[in-house]
Motif scaffolding. Structure first.
Motif, mmCIF file in Angstrom:
data_model
loop_
_atom_site.group_PDB
_atom_site.id
_atom_site.type_symbol
_atom_site.label_atom_id
_atom_site.label_comp_id
_atom_site.label_asym_id
_atom_site.label_seq_id
_atom_site.Cartn_x
_atom_site.Cartn_y
_atom_site.Cartn_z
ATOM 1 N N GLY A 341 -4.922 -19.228 -2.397
ATOM 2 C CA GLY A 341 -4.705 -17.832 -2.031
ATOM 3 C C GLY A 341 -3.632 -17.171 -2.868
ATOM 4 N N ALA A 342 -3.628 -15.843 -2.858
ATOM 5 C CA ALA A 342 -2.607 -15.049 -3.537
ATOM 6 C C ALA A 342 -2.674 -13.627 -2.990
ATOM 7 C CB ALA A 342 -2.805 -15.051 -5.047
ATOM 8 N N ARG A 343 -1.627 -12.867 -3.284
ATOM 9 C CA ARG A 343 -1.573 -11.465 -2.860
ATOM 10 C C ARG A 343 -1.166 -10.610 -4.047
ATOM 11 N NH1 ARG A 343 2.947 -8.738 -0.854
ATOM 12 N NH2 ARG A 343 4.007 -10.763 -0.576
ATOM 13 N N ILE A 344 -1.750 -9.434 -4.147
ATOM 14 C CA ILE A 344 -1.431 -8.499 -5.223
ATOM 15 C C ILE A 344 -0.989 -7.171 -4.620
ATOM 16 C CG2 ILE A 344 -2.464 -7.018 -6.997
ATOM 17 C CD1 ILE A 344 -4.064 -9.328 -7.958
ATOM 18 N N THR A 345 0.103 -6.647 -5.138
ATOM 19 C CA THR A 345 0.534 -5.295 -4.797
ATOM 20 C C THR A 345 0.354 -4.418 -6.027
ATOM 21 O OG1 THR A 345 2.156 -6.085 -3.185
ATOM 22 C CG2 THR A 345 2.413 -3.834 -3.993
ATOM 23 N N LEU A 346 -0.534 -3.434 -5.929
ATOM 24 C CA LEU A 346 -0.783 -2.516 -7.041
ATOM 25 C C LEU A 346 0.346 -1.490 -7.117
ATOM 26 C CD1 LEU A 346 -4.566 -1.874 -6.319
ATOM 27 C CD2 LEU A 346 -3.612 -3.443 -8.001
ATOM 28 N N HIS A 347 0.775 -1.161 -8.336
ATOM 29 C CA HIS A 347 1.850 -0.186 -8.488
ATOM 30 C C HIS A 347 1.390 1.208 -8.096
ATOM 31 C CE1 HIS A 347 4.358 -2.813 -11.487
ATOM 32 N NE2 HIS A 347 4.027 -3.444 -10.386
ATOM 33 N N HIS A 348 0.107 1.472 -8.238
ATOM 34 C CA HIS A 348 -0.468 2.760 -7.825
ATOM 35 C C HIS A 348 -1.787 2.485 -7.121
ATOM 36 C CE1 HIS A 348 2.512 4.886 -10.246
ATOM 37 N NE2 HIS A 348 2.227 4.057 -11.241
ATOM 38 N N PRO A 349 -2.118 3.253 -6.082
ATOM 39 C CA PRO A 349 -3.353 2.998 -5.326
ATOM 40 C C PRO A 349 -4.596 3.084 -6.215
ATOM 41 C CG PRO A 349 -1.937 4.536 -4.144
ATOM 42 C CD PRO A 349 -1.356 4.391 -5.516
ATOM 43 N N GLU A 350 -5.550 2.204 -5.937
ATOM 44 C CA GLU A 350 -6.849 2.218 -6.594
ATOM 45 C C GLU A 350 -7.920 2.481 -5.544
ATOM 46 O OE1 GLU A 350 -8.017 1.435 -10.009
ATOM 47 O OE2 GLU A 350 -5.985 2.198 -10.302
ATOM 48 N N GLN A 351 -9.012 3.122 -5.961
ATOM 49 C CA GLN A 351 -10.079 3.468 -5.027
ATOM 50 C C GLN A 351 -11.346 2.663 -5.302
ATOM 51 O OE1 GLN A 351 -10.515 7.754 -5.364
ATOM 52 N NE2 GLN A 351 -8.819 8.112 -3.955
#
Length: 377
Positions: A341-351
């Motif tokens: 498993g892993a988690r990603i935090t995007l610097h800007h929202p993606e749609q």
């Protein structure tokens, strides 16, 4: 690659003369893999072509230009005869159906948007075919994929292709280090136009053959019909529900809808609404305004990591692609206590991000791996 006469290493990074180096080429019948076979044969390698028959042509609709259609097997055989290499067709229909097609159908029923080409590479081409290549005493398995590879002794790294419009690294994120060390991608440093020129140079009959556009077992992009064939009754009607809980209409089965979809909802006369998520348990299509599509956090499963050190639980800066057709964006990757498993935090929202798709990690052009999107927020 260095001059083999000076280093003792040939152009494929093997410490043998080309004529003593056996290369199995995965031949789809298209121009790319055909050029790989012809180019390596021209360089003096001991080349063996293998084509996989991946589905039953009596059940799946044969489509011209699809990567596994009967015509393509015929084309691969003709190319092999023309350049003077042995060619074998292996029947992988059962394996392909169990590992790729069945999972494809189940994924859509779960409300996901799968990528069967990745599963095919992961479960069939780079697993079973690679094992077959080893059984044939091949030194390497070569493909026509557009990715670059750098060798550091016995260790290989994957990089994006020179031709960024053709780069296929997104679809190869699940390639393990062991597989990557055995694979070769001779076209990664070429532009597509250059490959066509080489096909003409070698007199290949497929030189002007159009590239495959669709999933090989999904004719004309009509994936719903394939799912209904594999899972009768999958198109069960249900409610279209606004995020606020209002029932706005009825859908014809969640397998017909994807995250971010706007057209074809049948609920006109209102402000624009988009599919925000799919709820298979309630058999509902959830819709809302465009701003509700924004996602900043992704939770991943089955992560394949090609980095030199473990993924940091404190976070490390990467670039990530969340769709094959989108550019990579800045993000922070966190290791997870859960295995794979892993988690990603995007610097800007993606749609338009959907469970079942892939998030692929990059450090510049270098591919660090990736994982399957399990959920998002």
């Amino acid at each position: 690659m260095a001059d083999p006469t000076l280093t003792g290493v040939n152009s494929l990074g093997i410490a043998k003369a080309p004529e003593d180096t056996r290369v199995v080429v995965a031949m789809s019948g298209g121009v790319d893999s055909s050029v790989v076979a012809a180019m390596l044969k021209d360089q003096g390698y001991d080349v063996v072509g293998i084509t996989l028959q991946l589905y039953d042509h009596g059940i799946a609709v044969q489509k011209k230009g699809a990567c596994c259609a009967g015509q393509d097997i015929h084309d691969a055989r003709r190319v092999s005869e023309a350049i003077g290499i042995p060619h074998y067709v292996l029947d992988y229909e059962t394996r392909f159906r169990d590992s790729v097609m069945e999972e494809f159908a189940d994924s859509y029923i779960r409300g996901e948007t799968p990528i069967p080409c990745v599963r095919c590479n992961q479960e069939v081409k780079f697993k079973d075919l690679l094992a077959t290549a080893r059984d044939l005493d091949a030194d390497v398995l070569a493909t026509g994929h557009y990715v670059q590879q750098k060798l550091f002794g016995d260790h290989a790294e994957m990089l994006r292709a020179v031709d960024k419009n053709r780069d296929q690294s997104y679809f190869l994120f699940a390639t393990t280090q062991e597989q990557l060390d055995y694979l070769r991608f001779p076209l990664g440093g070429l532009e597509k136009d250059d490959v066509r020129i080489l096909a003409e140079k070698y007199g290949l009959q497929v030189a002007n053959k159009p590239d495959s556009q669709d999933i090989c077992f999904v004719p004309n992009g009509n994936y719903a019909s394939v799912i209904e064939r594999l899972r009768p009754g999958a198109s069960e009607a249900g409610e279209i529900v606004h995020l606020n809980g209002d029932v706005l209409g009825y859908h014809k089965g969640i397998i017909h809808y994807t995250i971010g979809q706007r057209k074809g909802l049948g609920i006109g006369g209102r402000d624009p609404l988009y599919v925000i998520r799919l709820d298979p348990e309630k058999n509902q299509v959830i819709v809302g305004p465009k701003e509700a599509l924004g996602v900043t956090t992704l939770h991943l499963k089955e992560v394949n990591w090609l980095g030199q050190t473990e993924i940091s639980s404190e976070g490390q800066e990467i670039e990530v692609k969340v769709r094959s057709t989108r550019p990579s964006v800045r993000a922070t990757l966190y290791g997870s206590g859960a295995e794979g498993g892993a988690r990603i935090t995007l610097h800007h929202p993606e749609q338009g991000i959907s469970p079942g798709q892939a998030a692929v990690f990059y450090d510049g052009d270098r591919v660090l791996g990736g994982g399957w999107i399990e959920n998002k927020s």
